[in-house]
Design an enzyme around this catalytic site. Structure first.
Site, PDB file in Angstrom:
ATOM      1  CG  ASP A 111      14.761  23.459  -5.645  1.00 50.79           C
ATOM      2  OD1 ASP A 111      14.456  22.241  -5.791  1.00 50.79           O
ATOM      3  OD2 ASP A 111      15.145  23.931  -4.555  1.00 50.79           O
TER       4      ASP A 111
ATOM      5  CG  HIS B 231      14.712  19.421  -4.005  1.00 53.35           C
ATOM      6  ND1 HIS B 231      14.097  20.577  -3.584  1.00 53.35           N
ATOM      7  CD2 HIS B 231      13.827  18.437  -3.752  1.00 53.35           C
ATOM      8  CE1 HIS B 231      12.894  20.285  -3.102  1.00 53.35           C
ATOM      9  NE2 HIS B 231      12.709  18.992  -3.194  1.00 53.35           N
TER      10      HIS B 231
ATOM     11  CD  GLU C 258      16.538  22.758  -1.437  1.00 50.39           C
ATOM     12  OE1 GLU C 258      16.253  22.542  -2.626  1.00 50.39           O
ATOM     13  OE2 GLU C 258      15.730  23.220  -0.617  1.00 50.39           O
TER      14      GLU C 258
ATOM     15  CG  ASP D  64      14.173  13.223   1.938  1.00 50.75           C
ATOM     16  OD1 ASP D  64      13.261  12.408   2.120  1.00 50.75           O
ATOM     17  OD2 ASP D  64      14.182  14.023   0.991  1.00 50.75           O
TER      18      ASP D  64
END
Ligand code: GLP
Length: 254
Positions: A133, A135, A140, A64
């Site tokens: 979370d 990811h 996400e 990313d």
């Protein structure tokens, strides 16, 4: 899923580097998927301490990048990778790939990134960390489990978590380019590392919880060749911990 627990991050990182070494020994032209974040830094350092390893023929693909940051920005993942991987291991520009968050047409850049992965023959080993979370990359919660490389909007909690990587006063980007969950699942082998008590809850959800887009890392349950390397605190909420230890301790008896 192979779950391995080591006493601390240095020991876990040495083991992670062993997995990379095994691949490179078998396949000098390996295609590696690389992650950013604090977690893999020790693994990368460990690789640079193994002079017998030859990285000259590898190809790498990063997961990313932030949208809008120039590669020379100190908080860009380009910059992170130069510092922590490409420079120490002498990886040449033609060997590495990172999505271009400054591309004029971001959709086209994502499509071409997928094509470059395909053209390389596909990723042999994808290294991953995990966000609090759940990811992976920047997928996400609620990301499609079949998603491909695309533009994503970060959650408020991820933007906050990223703030420490940016100079004070500079707002972290809200948008990123990230390989999709489906892209990640196509890697032939996956190595995820997670360290620290703060990751223990999400690690337990990823390994032992239901398969759900609310925990994108739980999609790894669908992959036939995943190794998760944890330190003791990150493993502390796993209900099957003793079983994982038993499996690993007796691995070579099969
Ligand atoms: C970012 C990266 C992820 C990484 C995560 C966890 O969100 N895009 O690839 O896994 O941070 O970072 P850390 O390893 O610092 O906990």
């Amino acid at each position: 899923m192979e779950v391995i627990v080591r006493a601390n991050p240095p020991q876990a990182s040495v083991l992670g580097a062993d997995y990379v070494e095994q691949l490179l020994t078998k396949k000098p032209k390996a295609v590696l998927g690389l992650a950013t974040g604090r977690t893999p830094v020790r693994l990368y350092q460990e690789l640079s301490r193994r002079p017998h390893l030859d990285f000259r023929q590898i190809t790498t693909f990063n997961l990313d990048e932030y949208v809008g940051l120039p590669p020379e920005h100190p908080s860009s993942y380009h910059c992170f990778m130069q510092q922590n991987f490409f420079r120490p291991l002498e990886i040449q520009p033609h060997q590495w790939n990172i999505p271009d968050g400054q591309a004029a047409d971001l959709e086209q850049e994502c499509q071409e990134y997928e094509e470059r992965i395909q053209a390389s023959g596909g990723i042999d080993l994808q290294i991953l960390g995990i966000g609090h979370d759940g990811h992976i990359g920047f997928n996400e919660p609620t990301s499609s489990l079949r998603s491909r490389t695309r533009v994503k909007t970060l959650t408020a909690s991820t933007v906050e978590a990223n703030r420490s990587e940016f100079p004070s006063g500079q707002e972290p980007p809200l948008h990123v380019l990230t390989m999709g969950v489906g892209t990640i699942l196509e890697a032939r082998q996956i190595l995820l590392m997670a360290f620290g008590e703060s990751k223990s809850e999400i690690v337990a959800k990823m390994i032992e919880g239901p398969l759900t887009a609310m925990v994108p890392a739980s999609a790894l349950q669908l992959h036939p060749k995943v190794t998760v390397i944890l330190d003791e605190p990150a493993a502390s909420r796993l209900t099957m911990l003793e079983y994982y230890r038993q499996v690993y301790d007796h691995k070579n008896e099969r």
